[in-house]
Structure formats: structure tokens, C-alpha cells
Design a protein around this motif. Structure first.
Motif, PDB file in Angstrom:
ATOM      1  N   GLU A   1       0.837  -1.190   0.000  1.00  0.00           N
ATOM      2  CA  GLU A   1       0.000   0.000   0.000  1.00  0.00           C
ATOM      3  C   GLU A   1       0.881   1.252   0.000  1.00  0.00           C
ATOM      4  O   GLU A   1       2.057   1.197   0.364  1.00  0.00           O
ATOM      5  CB  GLU A   1      -0.915  -0.001   1.219  1.00  0.00           C
ATOM      6  N   GLU A   2       0.278   2.379  -0.370  1.00  0.00           N
ATOM      7  CA  GLU A   2       1.033   3.628  -0.434  1.00  0.00           C
ATOM      8  C   GLU A   2       1.605   3.997   0.923  1.00  0.00           C
ATOM      9  O   GLU A   2       2.714   4.548   1.014  1.00  0.00           O
ATOM     10  CB  GLU A   2       0.143   4.748  -0.959  1.00  0.00           C
ATOM     11  N   GLN A   3       0.881   3.692   2.002  1.00  0.00           N
ATOM     12  CA  GLN A   3       1.399   4.017   3.332  1.00  0.00           C
ATOM     13  C   GLN A   3       2.631   3.184   3.672  1.00  0.00           C
ATOM     14  O   GLN A   3       3.518   3.653   4.391  1.00  0.00           O
ATOM     15  CB  GLN A   3       0.321   3.811   4.393  1.00  0.00           C
ATOM     16  N   ASP A   4       2.722   1.964   3.137  1.00  0.00           N
ATOM     17  CA  ASP A   4       3.929   1.151   3.337  1.00  0.00           C
ATOM     18  C   ASP A   4       5.119   1.770   2.616  1.00  0.00           C
ATOM     19  O   ASP A   4       6.228   1.844   3.153  1.00  0.00           O
ATOM     20  CB  ASP A   4       3.713  -0.280   2.825  1.00  0.00           C
ATOM     21  N   ILE A   5       4.877   2.208   1.382  1.00  0.00           N
ATOM     22  CA  ILE A   5       5.932   2.838   0.585  1.00  0.00           C
ATOM     23  C   ILE A   5       6.420   4.108   1.269  1.00  0.00           C
ATOM     24  O   ILE A   5       7.636   4.335   1.403  1.00  0.00           O
ATOM     25  CB  ILE A   5       5.418   3.156  -0.831  1.00  0.00           C
ATOM     26  N   SER A   6       5.505   4.933   1.728  1.00  0.00           N
ATOM     27  CA  SER A   6       5.884   6.182   2.403  1.00  0.00           C
ATOM     28  C   SER A   6       6.673   5.911   3.675  1.00  0.00           C
ATOM     29  O   SER A   6       7.663   6.597   3.969  1.00  0.00           O
ATOM     30  CB  SER A   6       4.631   7.007   2.731  1.00  0.00           C
ATOM     31  N   PHE A   7       6.233   4.914   4.428  1.00  0.00           N
ATOM     32  CA  PHE A   7       6.928   4.552   5.658  1.00  0.00           C
ATOM     33  C   PHE A   7       8.372   4.148   5.379  1.00  0.00           C
ATOM     34  O   PHE A   7       9.309   4.652   6.013  1.00  0.00           O
ATOM     35  CB  PHE A   7       6.184   3.403   6.345  1.00  0.00           C
ATOM     36  N   LEU A   8       8.579   3.263   4.419  1.00  0.00           N
ATOM     37  CA  LEU A   8       9.935   2.797   4.117  1.00  0.00           C
ATOM     38  C   LEU A   8      10.815   3.929   3.594  1.00  0.00           C
ATOM     39  O   LEU A   8      11.998   4.024   3.951  1.00  0.00           O
ATOM     40  CB  LEU A   8       9.876   1.653   3.106  1.00  0.00           C
ATOM     41  N   LYS A   9      10.253   4.799   2.765  1.00  0.00           N
ATOM     42  CA  LYS A   9      11.025   5.951   2.282  1.00  0.00           C
ATOM     43  C   LYS A   9      11.445   6.848   3.441  1.00  0.00           C
ATOM     44  O   LYS A   9      12.593   7.305   3.497  1.00  0.00           O
ATOM     45  CB  LYS A   9      10.199   6.749   1.268  1.00  0.00           C
ATOM     46  N   ASN A  10      10.529   7.107   4.355  1.00  0.00           N
ATOM     47  CA  ASN A  10      10.848   7.968   5.498  1.00  0.00           C
ATOM     48  C   ASN A  10      11.935   7.365   6.371  1.00  0.00           C
ATOM     49  O   ASN A  10      12.811   8.081   6.878  1.00  0.00           O
ATOM     50  CB  ASN A  10       9.586   8.214   6.327  1.00  0.00           C
ATOM     51  N   VAL A  11      11.878   6.048   6.565  1.00  0.00           N
ATOM     52  CA  VAL A  11      12.911   5.382   7.380  1.00  0.00           C
ATOM     53  C   VAL A  11      14.277   5.541   6.726  1.00  0.00           C
ATOM     54  O   VAL A  11      15.269   5.904   7.381  1.00  0.00           O
ATOM     55  CB  VAL A  11      12.585   3.891   7.575  1.00  0.00           C
ATOM     56  N   ILE A  12      14.355   5.297   5.420  1.00  0.00           N
ATOM     57  CA  ILE A  12      15.649   5.379   4.735  1.00  0.00           C
ATOM     58  C   ILE A  12      16.178   6.811   4.738  1.00  0.00           C
ATOM     59  O   ILE A  12      17.386   7.039   4.876  1.00  0.00           O
ATOM     60  CB  ILE A  12      15.505   4.843   3.296  1.00  0.00           C
ATOM     61  N   CYS A  13      15.279   7.779   4.637  1.00  0.00           N
ATOM     62  CA  CYS A  13      15.706   9.181   4.610  1.00  0.00           C
ATOM     63  C   CYS A  13      16.341   9.636   5.923  1.00  0.00           C
ATOM     64  O   CYS A  13      17.115  10.609   5.929  1.00  0.00           O
ATOM     65  CB  CYS A  13      14.529  10.078   4.262  1.00  0.00           C
ATOM     66  N   ILE A  14      16.030   8.983   7.026  1.00  0.00           N
ATOM     67  CA  ILE A  14      16.627   9.390   8.300  1.00  0.00           C
ATOM     68  C   ILE A  14      17.905   8.627   8.602  1.00  0.00           C
ATOM     69  O   ILE A  14      18.599   8.938   9.581  1.00  0.00           O
ATOM     70  CB  ILE A  14      15.632   9.230   9.472  1.00  0.00           C
ATOM     71  N   LEU A  15      18.257   7.654   7.753  1.00  0.00           N
ATOM     72  CA  LEU A  15      19.475   6.874   7.965  1.00  0.00           C
ATOM     73  C   LEU A  15      20.694   7.653   7.485  1.00  0.00           C
ATOM     74  O   LEU A  15      20.576   8.633   6.744  1.00  0.00           O
ATOM     75  CB  LEU A  15      19.385   5.557   7.193  1.00  0.00           C
ATOM     76  N   PRO A  16      21.900   7.243   7.888  1.00  0.00           N
ATOM     77  CA  PRO A  16      23.120   7.855   7.337  1.00  0.00           C
ATOM     78  C   PRO A  16      23.122   7.796   5.808  1.00  0.00           C
ATOM     79  O   PRO A  16      22.538   6.897   5.198  1.00  0.00           O
ATOM     80  CB  PRO A  16      24.236   6.975   7.930  1.00  0.00           C
ATOM     81  N   ASN A  17      23.791   8.765   5.189  1.00  0.00           N
ATOM     82  CA  ASN A  17      23.723   8.947   3.741  1.00  0.00           C
ATOM     83  C   ASN A  17      24.145   7.722   2.941  1.00  0.00           C
ATOM     84  O   ASN A  17      23.705   7.546   1.793  1.00  0.00           O
ATOM     85  CB  ASN A  17      24.586  10.140   3.316  1.00  0.00           C
ATOM     86  N   ARG A  18      24.993   6.866   3.505  1.00  0.00           N
ATOM     87  CA  ARG A  18      25.480   5.715   2.738  1.00  0.00           C
ATOM     88  C   ARG A  18      24.365   4.718   2.406  1.00  0.00           C
ATOM     89  O   ARG A  18      24.561   3.823   1.576  1.00  0.00           O
ATOM     90  CB  ARG A  18      26.615   5.003   3.473  1.00  0.00           C
ATOM     91  N   TRP A  19      23.193   4.881   3.047  1.00  0.00           N
ATOM     92  CA  TRP A  19      22.073   3.988   2.748  1.00  0.00           C
ATOM     93  C   TRP A  19      21.081   4.621   1.776  1.00  0.00           C
ATOM     94  O   TRP A  19      20.048   4.019   1.465  1.00  0.00           O
ATOM     95  CB  TRP A  19      21.353   3.598   4.039  1.00  0.00           C
ATOM     96  N   ASN A  20      21.390   5.786   1.252  1.00  0.00           N
ATOM     97  CA  ASN A  20      20.473   6.480   0.346  1.00  0.00           C
ATOM     98  C   ASN A  20      20.186   5.682  -0.931  1.00  0.00           C
ATOM     99  O   ASN A  20      19.150   5.877  -1.571  1.00  0.00           O
ATOM    100  CB  ASN A  20      21.037   7.851  -0.042  1.00  0.00           C
TER     101      ASN A  20
END
Length: 217
Positions: free
Chosen positions: A11-30
Motif C-alpha cells: 500500500e502507499e502508506q507502506d511505501i511512504s513509511f519505508l522511504k521515510n525510514v531510509i531518509c533518516i538513515l546515514p547517507n550511505r544507505w540512500n
């Protein structure tokens, strides 16, 4: 038989959640961000081997295979803490990354209760499992050397798991749905493994024969 994704579409909320998690990680996980789209991640299912809150992602590698075998077999990013406004506590998120591809996550809360402006990465840990069993390594080598690129896209090379059932070893090549699998043994025979009811059933004597029989797989 091979309707994989009926119950667990992403679902779109799953996609948004995963994107938000990755965005707060250190840059090497971008680099993971480009993988988080509904064409590549087409479903999720509860990972019953680990318990409540653990999910495996169902990936469409025919759309694009993001695997990079220079990365470890498995990296678990744990200790990602996000403030839960409803419970007034930090809640944890974990990500599972196999060969550079995100394959699952842990999250036991509600998406709409999260405050993305209040995070804590002080407890972030990167746990790496880099060693395959010899059997699994041989199966991966076989697939990479013997299968065409189109055939490789039809299986989850990056998600292969080794299962021991009744004294026999099987290697999963496709997560069907909710913990059911298509798997192959050391002899190259192809099986379905289901848990409701529990059954191991031979589908083909070889993966080539299986592909020829199931061209829409």
C-alpha cells in the motif's frame, strides 16, 4: 496455484513509511531509496518465523533486480528509533538488506502515530552476516552461471534461504505468500513448500523443465 500476491499487496502508506525510514538513515544507505516503489515492492507478508511485527517484502525482480553481490548476504539495521505520539515513547524499526536489496523490516506500531521530526539514531546498529553455507553458495553460483538473465529475474536469488525439512535441505527461490515457497534441492528438483496444510510437493525434476512448463512464472 501461482497467484502470489492476492492477500498482501503493498500500500502507499507502506511505501511512504519505508522511504521515510531510509531518509533518516546515514547517507550511505540512500541508494535504497530507488528500490522503494510499488513496481519493485509488490507485496508484504508476515514473517511467522520471527513473530509479530516482522514482515518480508515480496519483490518483482522482473521489473528490476537491485541485487549487488558485492554487499553482504544479510545486513540488519536495528535500533532505529522514532517517537510514537500516541504512546509517548520511542518505537523501534529494523530493516533487513540482502545483497544490497531491502527484503524485510520490523515495525510493531501504527504509521499515523509516528513523529518523523523526533528520531534517535544513537542506538543504530549494523549487524552483518556475510557467510553463506557451502550449499547455499553453490546454489547461488549455479543460478548465476547456468541461468539466463531472464530466468534469473524469475527467481529471488538475493532472498534464497536454506530450509531443513525431514532431514532434506531445500533452498527457497520464490516467496509465494504468507510463508509458502517454491524451492529447489541439491539435485535441482523443484518443490512447493506450504504450511497450511504443511506439505512438500515436487513440481518438476529440474528448474529448466519447471520454467518450460510455467512460462508465466
Amino acid at each position: 496455484m501461482f497467484s502470489f500476491f492476492d492477500k498482501n499487496k503493498i500500500e502507499e502508506q507502506d511505501i511512504s513509511f519505508l522511504k521515510n525510514v531510509i531518509c533518516i538513515l546515514p547517507n550511505r544507505w540512500n541508494f535504497l531509496l530507488e528500490q522503494i516503489n510499488s513496481k519493485h515492492i509488490i507485496g508484504k507478508c508476515k514473517n511467522k518465523h520471527y513473530g509479530k511485527g516482522f514482515y518480508s517484502l515480496i519483490l518483482n525482480r522482473e521489473y528490476h533486480d537491485y541485487s549487488d553481490y558485492n554487499y553482504p548476504e544479510l545486513v540488519t539495521l536495528s535500533g532505529i528509533l522514532i517517537w510514537n505520539k500516541e504512546r509517548q515513547v520511542y518505537v523501534e524499526v529494523q530493516l533487513d538488506i540482502s545483497f544490497g536489496t531491502i527484503i524485510g523490516y520490523y515495525f510493531n506500531s501504527k504509521y499515523n502515530s509516528l513523529d518523523w521530526h523526533k528520531i534517535c539514531l544513537n542506538t543504530l546498529e549494523e549487524n552483518t552476516c556475510a557467510n553463506h553455507s557451502n550449499g547455499k553458495k553453490n546454489i547461488i553460483h549455479f543460478f548465476l552461471q547456468k541461468l539466463s538473465l531472464e530466468e534469473q529475474k524469475k527467481i529471488d536469488i538475493g532472498d534464497i534461504n536454506e530450509l531443513e525439512i525431514g532431514g532434506n535441505i531445500y533452498y527457497t527461490i520464490k516467496n509465494l505468500n504468507d510463508g509458502d515457497y517454491i524451492a529447489i534441492n541439491n539435485a535441482g528438483e523443484v518443490f512447493s513448500i506450504t504450511h497450511t496444510p504443511f506439505e512438500v510437493k515436487m513440481l518438476s525434476t529440474s528448474i529448466s523443465a519447471f520454467f518450460n512448463k510455467h512460462r508465466d512464472y
